[in-house]
Design a protein around this motif. Structure first.
Motif, PDB file in Angstrom:
ATOM      1  N   VAL A 157       0.973  -1.219   0.117  1.00 51.39           N
ATOM      2  CA  VAL A 157      -0.738   0.159   0.109  1.00 51.39           C
ATOM      3  C   VAL A 157       1.001   1.100  -0.134  1.00 51.39           C
ATOM      4  O   VAL A 157       0.724   2.439  -0.556  1.00 51.39           O
ATOM      5  N   ARG A 161       0.155   3.872  -3.102  1.00 51.53           N
ATOM      6  CA  ARG A 161       0.406   5.410  -2.950  1.00 51.53           C
ATOM      7  C   ARG A 161       0.237   6.515  -2.522  1.00 51.53           C
ATOM      8  O   ARG A 161       0.341   7.257  -2.970  1.00 51.53           O
ATOM      9  N   ILE A 239      -6.218  -2.889  -4.350  1.00 52.98           N
ATOM     10  CA  ILE A 239      -6.231  -3.661  -3.853  1.00 52.98           C
ATOM     11  C   ILE A 239      -7.213  -3.584  -2.105  1.00 52.98           C
ATOM     12  O   ILE A 239      -6.590  -4.980  -1.166  1.00 52.98           O
ATOM     13  N   PHE A 240      -7.105  -2.715  -1.731  1.00 56.33           N
ATOM     14  CA  PHE A 240      -8.149  -3.224  -0.387  1.00 56.33           C
ATOM     15  C   PHE A 240      -9.133  -3.584  -0.815  1.00 56.33           C
ATOM     16  O   PHE A 240      -9.114  -4.442  -0.030  1.00 56.33           O
TER      17      PHE A 240
END
Lengths: 293, 236
Positions: A157, A161, A239-240
């Protein structure tokens, strides 16, 4: 009983999530369905097995080494099989067929070379102690799975991000041609994404090999079915979504095996998928396509 | 000093030749426009300059160095930067992230910050929307973002592909005002436009492209008086 089942389910789900993260990243950025992905999982398991049994290496070194090796294999296979297809803007069906053929050949080749036997990591590779919290018992292997999954997911992440490289990855995911006009080398980003994805799968292979104490050539194939369930349920490229869907699948499988019948656990995963797609065709979190990846 | 020199550029898609050996030059600090009907090869020319299509024959030189066979990302590093047709901002990324991507080739964060300040001073509306996704901007704002993003790279030569396409008249005027500003700052510009009147008004020189060939070139004022150009592009 229920508390223990939930904990087991979450820990199993953590490895599913880890495995699916790489799969969804690969799809989200490179826009190909790469069926060789399951092979990186197998490769990770075998590298760890070789290092621990033949070379006597500890798990602390074998786990990262297996991840790096699987990542390297992913880069090579992506370059050999998919780079030309991407350049020619071939459709998703072309990449699906090419990687399907390749992965069957890889599994068969590996079985021919190493035999179909189930291999086990040496018993002393991880301690047999366990953490006991009231009615819940968590083994050291499970703790390692949880720790490694959390660390790797957090690192991914952060990379996607919050890092400069991650911005380049998201740009390539959205439009590789325009990313090129920014001076981004899309081929290098593709190699990086392949490596990261392959490494996540490889780490997953070691952890699952550890959890079930079984490593064999086709272990990646069974995992791919779950990978599909998780990334479709989580929303392709999300992704989440993959993280949460992975955990959910793990819990549902363990509860099904515990309270219904262990033979049903795979069917339940797919039933869950159909149910999610009926009600939310874009996946559990149903974000618009343009915002994913 | 010549910024861009194109000689005998030929591009084919399969058996169809989109460009049939065109010659074109842009001097340092000059504004040049390329006119032509739909399908004449204007966008193909820009795609070839940016390395997005590989020419079948011919040479492209940027500041004297041959860039003909280079990959797009390497051409950008040499300072040839394109604002593509239809703006092509990264819709899912924020305005700030789009600008950061424009300076991808720049390894100096302090210089990137200075350039961003200049872009935001030029386009104050982008500052207000810095943390919104680029896809939420209006067409005109997206065009400003696309130009701002290209300026982040500090271009030696800026290619603009149909910057006024699909914009409301007021916004078209605003975009041409920005182009005039860039020209006044001596940014070297190659402009492809459907709006021939506005393009000829701002350009120093012009080329007319018809079915893959340059059929007319010269100072913009002279091209604007050509009867054929008046009939075909200026609504005479």
């Amino acid at each position: 009983m229920l508390a223990q089942q939930l904990v087991n389910g979450i820990l199993l789900g953590a490895t599913y999530a880890l495995f699916a993260l790489g799969f969804t990243l690969m799809f989200g950025v490179l826009r190909v369905i790469n069926l060789t992905y399951g092979f990186y999982f197998t490769a990770g398991g075998f590298v760890a097995w070789y290092l621990t049994t033949r070379l006597g290496v500890g798990l602390a070194l074998a786990l990262p080494a297996a991840a790096v090796a699987a990542g390297a294999i992913a880069v090579v296979l992506d370059t050999l099989l998919l780079r030309r297809l991407r350049r020619a803007r071939a459709g998703e069906l072309a990449s699906l067929m090419v990687t399907l053929g390749a992965v069957l050949a890889l599994y068969a080749g590996m079985t021919a070379l190493l035999g179909p036997d189930i291999r086990r990591l040496p018993p002393d590779v991880i301690g047999t102690g366990a953490l006991v919290l009231g009615p819940v018992r968590v083994t050291q292997a499970q703790l390692l799975i949880l720790g490694a999954s959390v660390v790797l997911a957090a690192a991914l992440v952060w990379l996607v991000r919050f890092s400069r490289l991650g911005l380049g990855i998201r740009a390539v995911a959205e439009n590789p041609d325009v990313a090129g006009l920014m001076g981004i080398d899309a081929a290098r980003i593709a190699a990086l994404v392949s490596f990261v994805s392959g490494a996540l799968a490889g780490a997953g292979g070691v952890l699952i090999g550890l959890a079930f104490n079984a490593i064999h050539p086709y272990m990646g194939e069974a995992m791919m079915l779950r990978g599909f369930v998780v990334i479709i349920m989580g929303g392709l490229g999300d992704i989440f979504g993959a993280l949460l869907a992975g955990l959910l699948l793990g819990v549902v499988e363990v509860l099904t095996a515990g309270y219904l019948d262990s033979g049903l656990k795979e069917a339940v995963g797919f039933a869950l998928l159909v149910l999610v797609l009926w009600t939310r065709p874009a996946g559990l979190f149903g974000r618009p396509v343009a915002r994913r990846a | 000093m010549t910024a861009l020199e194109v000689a005998g550029l030929t591009v084919a898609y399969g058996a169809t030749e989109a460009l049939r050996g065109i010659d074109l030059a842009v001097a340092e600090g000059e504004t040049v426009c390329l006119l032509g009907a739909n399908g004449a090869g204007k966008t193909t020319t820009l795609r070839a300059l940016s390395g997005q299509v590989r020419p079948r024959a011919g040479h492209i030189r940027l500041g004297g160095a041959d860039i003909t066979a280079l990959a797009p990302h390497r051409i950008v590093r040499r300072g040839l930067v394109q604002v593509p047709e239809g703006r092509q901002v990264f819709a899912g990324l924020t305005v700030a992230e789009n600008l950061t991507l424009g300076a991808w080739t720049l390894r100096d964060p302090a210089e990137a910050a200075r350039r961003r300040e200049r872009v935001l001073a030029r386009f104050p509306r982008l500052r207000e929307r810095l943390h919104q996704p680029a896809g939420a901007l209006s067409g005109g704002e997206q065009q400003m973002l696309a130009i701002g993003r290209a300026l982040m790279a500090g271009p030696r030569l800026l290619l603009l592909d149909e910057p006024s396409m699909g914009l409301a008249p007021l916004m078209v005027a605003e975009i041409f005002a920005v182009i005039a500003e860039l020209k006044a700052e001596r940014v070297t510009l190659l402009l492809v436009e459907q709006n021939a009147a506005a393009a000829l008004a701002v350009a120093d020189r012009a080329y007319v492209l018809e079915t893959g060939r340059i059929t007319l070139s010269g100072p913009a004022w002279r091209v604007a008086k050509d009867p054929g150009v008046i009939a075909a592009y200026l609504g005479g």
